[in-house]
Design a protein around this motif. Sequence first.
Motif, short mmCIF file in Angstrom:
data_model
loop_
_atom_site.label_atom_id
_atom_site.label_comp_id
_atom_site.label_asym_id
_atom_site.label_seq_id
_atom_site.Cartn_x
_atom_site.Cartn_y
_atom_site.Cartn_z
N VAL A 34 0.84 -1.20 0.00
CA VAL A 34 0.00 0.00 0.00
C VAL A 34 0.87 1.25 0.00
CG1 VAL A 34 -2.02 -1.03 1.11
CG2 VAL A 34 -0.19 -0.12 2.52
N PHE A 35 0.33 2.32 -0.54
CA PHE A 35 1.03 3.60 -0.64
C PHE A 35 0.31 4.64 0.21
CE2 PHE A 35 1.29 1.27 -4.67
CZ PHE A 35 2.66 1.07 -4.75
N VAL A 36 1.07 5.38 1.01
CA VAL A 36 0.48 6.44 1.82
C VAL A 36 1.22 7.73 1.51
CG1 VAL A 36 1.92 5.81 3.82
CG2 VAL A 36 -0.16 7.19 4.14
N ARG A 37 0.45 8.78 1.21
CA ARG A 37 1.04 10.04 0.75
C ARG A 37 0.75 11.16 1.75
NH1 ARG A 37 0.08 12.65 -5.28
NH2 ARG A 37 0.82 14.75 -4.82
N GLU A 38 1.70 12.02 1.90
CA GLU A 38 1.63 13.04 2.94
C GLU A 38 0.71 14.22 2.62
OE1 GLU A 38 4.75 15.13 5.98
OE2 GLU A 38 5.48 14.61 4.00
N ASP A 39 0.66 14.64 1.38
CA ASP A 39 0.06 15.93 1.06
C ASP A 39 -1.29 15.82 0.35
OD1 ASP A 39 1.16 14.82 -1.17
OD2 ASP A 39 2.09 16.66 -1.92
N ILE A 80 5.17 8.33 0.77
CA ILE A 80 5.44 9.36 -0.24
C ILE A 80 5.44 10.71 0.48
CG2 ILE A 80 4.73 10.35 -2.44
CD1 ILE A 80 2.95 7.73 -2.70
N PRO A 81 6.60 11.31 0.70
CA PRO A 81 6.68 12.55 1.47
C PRO A 81 6.29 13.77 0.62
CG PRO A 81 8.85 11.94 0.71
CD PRO A 81 7.93 10.83 0.27
N ALA A 82 5.99 14.86 1.30
CA ALA A 82 5.67 16.11 0.61
C ALA A 82 6.91 16.78 0.07
CB ALA A 82 4.92 17.05 1.56
N THR A 83 8.03 16.63 0.76
CA THR A 83 9.29 17.25 0.33
C THR A 83 10.39 16.20 0.32
OG1 THR A 83 9.84 17.91 2.59
CG2 THR A 83 8.64 19.51 1.23
N ARG A 84 11.33 16.40 -0.60
CA ARG A 84 12.44 15.47 -0.74
C ARG A 84 13.74 16.25 -0.76
NH1 ARG A 84 8.31 13.36 -4.35
NH2 ARG A 84 8.00 11.11 -4.08
N ASP A 85 14.84 15.54 -0.42
CA ASP A 85 16.16 16.15 -0.55
C ASP A 85 17.16 15.08 -0.96
OD1 ASP A 85 16.83 14.72 1.78
OD2 ASP A 85 16.56 16.43 3.09
N ALA A 86 18.42 15.45 -1.02
CA ALA A 86 19.43 14.56 -1.58
C ALA A 86 19.67 13.31 -0.74
CB ALA A 86 20.75 15.31 -1.77
N ILE A 87 19.43 13.38 0.56
CA ILE A 87 19.70 12.22 1.42
C ILE A 87 18.43 11.57 1.94
CG2 ILE A 87 21.95 13.13 2.10
CD1 ILE A 87 20.66 13.86 4.83
N GLY A 88 17.27 12.05 1.51
CA GLY A 88 16.02 11.45 1.95
C GLY A 88 15.75 11.67 3.43
N SER A 89 15.88 12.91 3.88
CA SER A 89 15.76 13.21 5.30
C SER A 89 14.42 12.77 5.89
CB SER A 89 15.94 14.72 5.54
OG SER A 89 17.22 15.15 5.15
N ALA A 90 13.34 12.88 5.10
CA ALA A 90 12.02 12.54 5.62
C ALA A 90 11.89 11.08 6.01
CB ALA A 90 10.95 12.89 4.58
N ALA A 91 12.79 10.24 5.50
CA ALA A 91 12.72 8.81 5.81
C ALA A 91 13.06 8.51 7.26
CB ALA A 91 13.67 8.03 4.90
N THR A 92 13.81 9.38 7.89
CA THR A 92 14.25 9.11 9.27
C THR A 92 13.62 10.05 10.29
OG1 THR A 92 16.23 10.42 8.74
CG2 THR A 92 16.44 8.02 8.66
N GLU A 93 12.73 10.92 9.85
CA GLU A 93 12.04 11.79 10.80
C GLU A 93 10.95 11.00 11.52
OE1 GLU A 93 10.61 14.88 8.29
OE2 GLU A 93 12.59 15.82 8.06
N PHE A 124 12.15 8.96 -1.09
CA PHE A 124 12.43 10.13 -0.27
C PHE A 124 13.48 11.07 -0.83
CE2 PHE A 124 10.78 6.78 2.43
CZ PHE A 124 9.82 7.44 3.15
N THR A 125 14.20 10.63 -1.88
CA THR A 125 15.27 11.47 -2.42
C THR A 125 14.78 12.29 -3.62
OG1 THR A 125 16.01 9.61 -3.81
CG2 THR A 125 17.13 9.94 -1.68
#
Length: 330
Positions: A34-39, A80-93, A124-125
Amino acid sequence: MNPVIRPRRLRTTPAMRRLVAETHIHPAQLILPVFVREDIAAPVPITAMPGVVQHTVDSLRRAAAEAAAAGLGGIMLFGIPATRDAIGSAATEADGILNLATRAVVAEVGEALVVQTDLCLDEFTDHGHCGVLDAHGGVDNDATLLRYRDMALAQAEAGSQLLGLSGMMDGQVAAVREALDAAGHTGTAILAYAAKYASAFYGPFREAVDSQLQGDRRTYQQDPANRIEGMREAGLDEAEGADVLMVKPAMSYLDVLADVAATAQVPVWAYQVSGEYAMIEAAAGNGWIDRDRAIRESVTGILRAGAGAVLTYWALELARSAAAEFGGHA
Protein backbone atom coordinates in the motif's frame (compact mmCIF):
# COMPACT_ATOMS: atom_id res chain seq x y z
CA MET A 1 -6.07 -48.74 -27.71
CA ASN A 2 -7.06 -49.01 -24.05
CA PRO A 3 -4.51 -47.21 -21.83
CA VAL A 4 -4.39 -48.37 -18.21
CA ILE A 5 -2.78 -45.18 -16.93
CA ARG A 6 -5.21 -42.29 -17.38
CA PRO A 7 -4.15 -39.06 -15.65
CA ARG A 8 -7.44 -37.51 -16.76
CA ARG A 9 -9.24 -39.47 -14.02
CA LEU A 10 -8.02 -36.81 -11.58
CA ARG A 11 -9.42 -33.95 -13.69
CA THR A 12 -12.99 -35.15 -14.10
CA THR A 13 -14.87 -32.72 -11.82
CA PRO A 14 -14.23 -29.43 -9.98
CA ALA A 15 -14.32 -31.33 -6.67
CA MET A 16 -11.74 -33.85 -7.91
CA ARG A 17 -9.47 -31.13 -9.26
CA ARG A 18 -9.66 -29.24 -5.99
CA LEU A 19 -8.94 -32.38 -3.99
CA VAL A 20 -5.73 -33.22 -5.85
CA ALA A 21 -4.51 -29.66 -6.44
CA GLU A 22 -0.86 -29.33 -5.46
CA THR A 23 -1.00 -25.58 -4.88
CA HIS A 24 -3.65 -23.51 -3.11
CA ILE A 25 -3.87 -19.76 -2.50
CA HIS A 26 -4.40 -19.10 1.20
CA PRO A 27 -5.03 -15.58 2.56
CA ALA A 28 -2.20 -15.97 5.08
CA GLN A 29 0.24 -16.29 2.15
CA LEU A 30 -0.74 -12.90 0.75
CA ILE A 31 0.75 -9.50 1.59
CA LEU A 32 -0.85 -6.25 0.43
CA PRO A 33 1.49 -3.45 -0.70
CA VAL A 34 0.00 0.00 0.00
CA PHE A 35 1.03 3.60 -0.64
CA VAL A 36 0.48 6.44 1.82
CA ARG A 37 1.04 10.04 0.75
CA GLU A 38 1.63 13.04 2.94
CA ASP A 39 0.06 15.93 1.06
CA ILE A 40 -3.43 14.71 0.10
CA ALA A 41 -6.85 15.04 1.72
CA ALA A 42 -8.45 12.03 -0.01
CA PRO A 43 -7.17 8.89 -1.71
CA VAL A 44 -5.67 9.49 -5.18
CA PRO A 45 -6.17 6.83 -7.88
CA ILE A 46 -3.04 5.57 -9.64
CA THR A 47 -3.89 5.67 -13.33
CA ALA A 48 -1.47 2.92 -14.38
CA MET A 49 -2.79 0.59 -11.66
CA PRO A 50 -6.61 0.49 -11.80
CA GLY A 51 -8.09 -0.05 -8.35
CA VAL A 52 -4.94 1.01 -6.48
CA VAL A 53 -4.64 4.39 -4.75
CA GLN A 54 -2.30 6.60 -2.82
CA HIS A 55 -3.82 6.58 0.66
CA THR A 56 -4.25 9.18 3.32
CA VAL A 57 -3.39 7.99 6.81
CA ASP A 58 -7.12 7.64 7.58
CA SER A 59 -7.90 5.61 4.45
CA LEU A 60 -4.80 3.51 5.13
CA ARG A 61 -6.19 2.61 8.54
CA ARG A 62 -9.37 1.37 6.88
CA ALA A 63 -7.39 -0.61 4.30
CA ALA A 64 -5.35 -2.22 7.07
CA ALA A 65 -8.51 -3.17 8.96
CA GLU A 66 -9.93 -4.78 5.80
CA ALA A 67 -6.69 -6.67 5.26
CA ALA A 68 -6.75 -7.99 8.81
CA ALA A 69 -10.42 -8.98 8.56
CA ALA A 70 -9.70 -10.90 5.35
CA GLY A 71 -6.96 -12.89 7.07
CA LEU A 72 -4.04 -11.57 5.04
CA GLY A 73 -0.55 -12.38 6.19
CA GLY A 74 0.69 -8.82 6.16
CA ILE A 75 0.68 -5.30 4.79
CA MET A 76 3.71 -3.55 3.28
CA LEU A 77 3.83 0.24 3.62
CA PHE A 78 5.43 2.66 1.15
CA GLY A 79 5.60 6.35 2.08
CA ILE A 80 5.44 9.36 -0.24
CA PRO A 81 6.68 12.55 1.47
CA ALA A 82 5.67 16.11 0.61
CA THR A 83 9.29 17.25 0.33
CA ARG A 84 12.44 15.47 -0.74
CA ASP A 85 16.16 16.15 -0.55
CA ALA A 86 19.43 14.56 -1.58
CA ILE A 87 19.70 12.22 1.42
CA GLY A 88 16.02 11.45 1.95
CA SER A 89 15.76 13.21 5.30
CA ALA A 90 12.02 12.54 5.62
CA ALA A 91 12.72 8.81 5.81
CA THR A 92 14.25 9.11 9.27
CA GLU A 93 12.04 11.79 10.80
CA ALA A 94 9.88 10.40 13.60
CA ASP A 95 6.87 12.24 12.19
CA GLY A 96 7.74 11.51 8.54
CA ILE A 97 4.86 10.04 6.57
CA LEU A 98 6.06 6.43 6.57
CA ASN A 99 6.83 6.32 10.28
CA LEU A 100 3.63 8.18 11.13
CA ALA A 101 1.61 5.76 9.01
CA THR A 102 3.35 2.77 10.58
CA ARG A 103 2.31 3.84 14.06
CA ALA A 104 -1.26 4.35 12.83
CA VAL A 105 -1.47 0.92 11.22
CA VAL A 106 0.08 -0.84 14.22
CA ALA A 107 -2.49 0.86 16.46
CA GLU A 108 -5.30 -0.13 14.08
CA VAL A 109 -4.57 -3.81 13.50
CA GLY A 110 -2.39 -4.72 16.47
CA GLU A 111 -1.14 -8.25 16.02
CA ALA A 112 -3.80 -9.27 13.50
CA LEU A 113 -1.29 -9.13 10.65
CA VAL A 114 2.39 -8.39 10.17
CA VAL A 115 3.02 -4.68 9.62
CA GLN A 116 5.94 -4.28 7.22
CA THR A 117 7.76 -1.22 5.90
CA ASP A 118 9.80 -0.53 2.80
CA LEU A 119 13.34 0.42 3.79
CA CYS A 120 14.73 2.28 0.81
CA LEU A 121 15.52 5.88 -0.02
CA ASP A 122 14.09 6.15 -3.54
CA GLU A 123 10.71 7.52 -2.43
CA PHE A 124 12.43 10.13 -0.27
CA THR A 125 15.27 11.47 -2.42
CA ASP A 126 15.00 14.32 -4.91
CA HIS A 127 17.05 12.30 -7.41
CA GLY A 128 14.99 9.13 -7.06
CA HIS A 129 17.86 6.74 -6.44
CA CYS A 130 17.87 4.16 -3.65
CA GLY A 131 20.91 5.68 -1.96
CA VAL A 132 23.11 8.67 -1.33
CA LEU A 133 24.98 10.02 -4.36
CA ASP A 134 28.72 10.59 -4.49
CA ALA A 135 30.51 13.56 -6.06
CA HIS A 136 30.26 11.96 -9.50
CA GLY A 137 26.52 11.23 -9.32
CA GLY A 138 26.87 7.53 -8.62
CA VAL A 139 25.23 5.76 -5.68
CA ASP A 140 27.66 5.57 -2.76
CA ASN A 141 27.12 2.12 -1.31
CA ASP A 142 28.74 2.60 2.09
CA ALA A 143 27.35 6.07 2.74
CA THR A 144 23.92 4.67 1.90
CA LEU A 145 24.34 1.93 4.52
CA LEU A 146 24.57 4.63 7.20
CA ARG A 147 21.24 6.06 6.07
CA TYR A 148 19.70 2.57 6.02
CA ARG A 149 20.79 2.01 9.61
CA ASP A 150 19.08 5.22 10.68
CA MET A 151 15.96 4.32 8.70
CA ALA A 152 15.87 0.90 10.33
CA LEU A 153 15.92 2.41 13.80
CA ALA A 154 13.20 4.92 12.93
CA GLN A 155 10.96 2.23 11.45
CA ALA A 156 11.52 -0.21 14.31
CA GLU A 157 10.72 2.49 16.85
CA ALA A 158 7.53 3.28 14.92
CA GLY A 159 6.47 -0.35 15.40
CA SER A 160 7.33 -2.03 12.10
CA GLN A 161 7.62 -5.77 12.64
CA LEU A 162 9.49 -6.53 9.43
CA LEU A 163 11.80 -4.20 7.50
CA GLY A 164 11.83 -4.67 3.72
CA LEU A 165 15.39 -3.89 2.59
CA SER A 166 14.85 -3.21 -1.10
CA GLY A 167 17.81 -1.00 -2.06
CA MET A 168 20.21 -3.72 -3.24
CA MET A 169 23.24 -2.20 -1.52
CA ASP A 170 26.10 -4.60 -0.74
CA GLY A 171 26.15 -5.43 2.97
CA GLN A 172 22.78 -3.85 3.74
CA VAL A 173 21.43 -6.77 5.77
CA ALA A 174 24.49 -6.97 8.02
CA ALA A 175 24.52 -3.20 8.54
CA VAL A 176 20.86 -3.03 9.49
CA ARG A 177 20.96 -6.13 11.67
CA GLU A 178 23.88 -4.73 13.64
CA ALA A 179 22.12 -1.39 14.15
CA LEU A 180 18.87 -3.00 15.25
CA ASP A 181 20.53 -5.34 17.70
CA ALA A 182 22.72 -2.61 19.19
CA ALA A 183 19.59 -0.53 19.85
CA GLY A 184 17.72 -3.42 21.47
CA HIS A 185 15.45 -4.19 18.51
CA THR A 186 16.47 -7.83 18.42
CA GLY A 187 12.92 -8.94 17.66
CA THR A 188 12.53 -6.81 14.53
CA ALA A 189 12.77 -9.04 11.47
CA ILE A 190 14.48 -8.33 8.15
CA LEU A 191 13.02 -9.10 4.73
CA ALA A 192 15.90 -8.92 2.25
CA TYR A 193 15.02 -8.15 -1.35
CA ALA A 194 17.87 -10.48 -2.16
CA ALA A 195 17.41 -11.00 -5.89
CA LYS A 196 15.94 -7.74 -7.15
CA TYR A 197 16.34 -7.17 -10.86
CA ALA A 198 16.60 -3.95 -12.89
CA SER A 199 13.25 -4.64 -14.50
CA ALA A 200 11.04 -2.84 -17.00
CA PHE A 201 8.04 -4.04 -15.00
CA TYR A 202 8.45 -1.39 -12.29
CA GLY A 203 7.02 1.33 -14.54
CA PRO A 204 3.63 1.88 -12.86
CA PHE A 205 5.29 1.90 -9.42
CA ARG A 206 7.13 5.07 -10.47
CA GLU A 207 3.75 6.83 -10.72
CA ALA A 208 2.57 5.25 -7.47
CA VAL A 209 5.43 6.80 -5.46
CA ASP A 210 5.83 9.93 -7.63
CA SER A 211 9.41 8.86 -8.39
CA GLN A 212 11.93 11.57 -9.26
CA LEU A 213 14.30 9.10 -10.90
CA GLN A 214 16.32 10.15 -13.92
CA GLY A 215 18.28 7.35 -15.59
CA ASP A 216 18.19 3.82 -14.20
CA ARG A 217 19.35 1.60 -11.33
CA ARG A 218 21.44 -0.90 -13.25
CA THR A 219 24.58 -0.30 -11.20
CA TYR A 220 22.95 -1.80 -8.11
CA GLN A 221 19.91 -3.84 -9.18
CA GLN A 222 20.65 -7.14 -10.92
CA ASP A 223 20.96 -7.71 -14.65
CA PRO A 224 17.89 -9.61 -15.94
CA ALA A 225 20.24 -11.93 -17.87
CA ASN A 226 21.75 -13.42 -14.70
CA ARG A 227 20.39 -16.44 -12.84
CA ILE A 228 23.39 -17.67 -10.83
CA GLU A 229 23.95 -14.17 -9.48
CA GLY A 230 20.51 -14.33 -7.88
CA MET A 231 21.59 -17.34 -5.88
CA ARG A 232 24.77 -15.57 -4.82
CA GLU A 233 22.90 -12.50 -3.63
CA ALA A 234 20.37 -14.61 -1.72
CA GLY A 235 23.12 -16.63 -0.06
CA LEU A 236 24.94 -13.50 1.07
CA ASP A 237 21.79 -11.99 2.57
CA GLU A 238 20.92 -15.19 4.40
CA ALA A 239 24.45 -15.38 5.81
CA GLU A 240 24.22 -11.75 6.97
CA GLY A 241 21.11 -12.52 9.01
CA ALA A 242 18.08 -12.01 6.79
CA ASP A 243 14.96 -13.62 8.24
CA VAL A 244 13.15 -13.79 4.88
CA LEU A 245 14.45 -13.60 1.29
CA MET A 246 12.66 -11.91 -1.61
CA VAL A 247 12.79 -12.40 -5.37
CA LYS A 248 11.49 -9.41 -7.37
CA PRO A 249 9.80 -9.28 -9.86
CA ALA A 250 8.05 -12.63 -9.83
CA MET A 251 6.71 -13.43 -13.30
CA SER A 252 9.93 -13.20 -15.31
CA TYR A 253 12.12 -14.71 -12.57
CA LEU A 254 10.34 -17.91 -11.57
CA ASP A 255 13.54 -19.84 -12.29
CA VAL A 256 15.46 -17.69 -9.81
CA LEU A 257 12.62 -18.05 -7.31
CA ALA A 258 12.70 -21.83 -7.63
CA ASP A 259 16.49 -21.87 -7.24
CA VAL A 260 16.43 -19.77 -4.08
CA ALA A 261 13.49 -21.65 -2.57
CA ALA A 262 15.25 -24.99 -3.13
CA THR A 263 18.32 -24.02 -1.11
CA ALA A 264 17.40 -21.31 1.41
CA GLN A 265 17.05 -22.14 5.09
CA VAL A 266 14.68 -19.20 5.66
CA PRO A 267 11.30 -18.36 4.09
CA VAL A 268 11.36 -17.17 0.48
CA TRP A 269 8.79 -14.72 -0.89
CA ALA A 270 8.16 -13.03 -4.22
CA TYR A 271 6.75 -9.65 -5.26
CA GLN A 272 4.19 -9.55 -8.07
CA VAL A 273 5.14 -6.05 -9.15
CA SER A 274 3.18 -3.13 -10.57
CA GLY A 275 3.85 -3.97 -14.21
CA GLU A 276 2.59 -7.51 -13.76
CA TYR A 277 -0.58 -6.11 -12.20
CA ALA A 278 -1.03 -3.45 -14.87
CA MET A 279 -0.60 -5.86 -17.80
CA ILE A 280 -3.32 -8.20 -16.60
CA GLU A 281 -5.68 -5.35 -15.74
CA ALA A 282 -5.10 -3.70 -19.12
CA ALA A 283 -5.57 -6.91 -21.11
CA ALA A 284 -8.69 -7.80 -19.13
CA GLY A 285 -10.02 -4.27 -19.54
CA ASN A 286 -9.79 -4.74 -23.31
CA GLY A 287 -11.57 -8.08 -23.15
CA TRP A 288 -8.51 -10.02 -24.27
CA ILE A 289 -8.23 -12.34 -21.26
CA ASP A 290 -10.39 -13.64 -18.42
CA ARG A 291 -9.37 -11.32 -15.59
CA ASP A 292 -10.19 -13.55 -12.61
CA ARG A 293 -8.61 -16.66 -14.09
CA ALA A 294 -5.49 -14.75 -15.12
CA ILE A 295 -5.06 -13.29 -11.63
CA ARG A 296 -5.41 -16.67 -9.94
CA GLU A 297 -3.17 -18.40 -12.47
CA SER A 298 -0.43 -15.80 -12.10
CA VAL A 299 -0.34 -16.03 -8.31
CA THR A 300 -0.67 -19.81 -8.33
CA GLY A 301 2.36 -19.97 -10.60
CA ILE A 302 4.42 -17.89 -8.16
CA LEU A 303 3.45 -20.13 -5.25
CA ARG A 304 4.05 -23.26 -7.33
CA ALA A 305 7.58 -22.05 -8.12
CA GLY A 306 8.37 -22.02 -4.41
CA ALA A 307 7.24 -18.74 -2.85
CA GLY A 308 5.98 -19.11 0.69
CA ALA A 309 4.16 -15.79 0.40
CA VAL A 310 3.42 -13.26 -2.34
CA LEU A 311 3.24 -9.49 -2.26
CA THR A 312 0.43 -8.68 -4.67
CA TYR A 313 -1.94 -5.76 -5.22
CA TRP A 314 -4.71 -8.34 -5.59
CA ALA A 315 -4.14 -9.71 -2.07
CA LEU A 316 -7.48 -8.56 -0.65
CA GLU A 317 -9.47 -9.68 -3.69
CA LEU A 318 -7.77 -13.09 -3.72
CA ALA A 319 -8.29 -13.59 0.02
CA ARG A 320 -12.00 -12.91 -0.30
CA SER A 321 -12.39 -15.23 -3.28
CA ALA A 322 -10.48 -17.98 -1.45
CA ALA A 323 -12.79 -17.63 1.54
CA ALA A 324 -15.83 -17.87 -0.72
CA GLU A 325 -14.42 -20.90 -2.55
CA PHE A 326 -13.73 -22.82 0.63
CA GLY A 327 -16.88 -21.77 2.46
CA GLY A 328 -15.19 -19.27 4.73
CA HIS A 329 -12.57 -21.77 5.86
CA ALA A 330 -9.68 -20.64 3.65
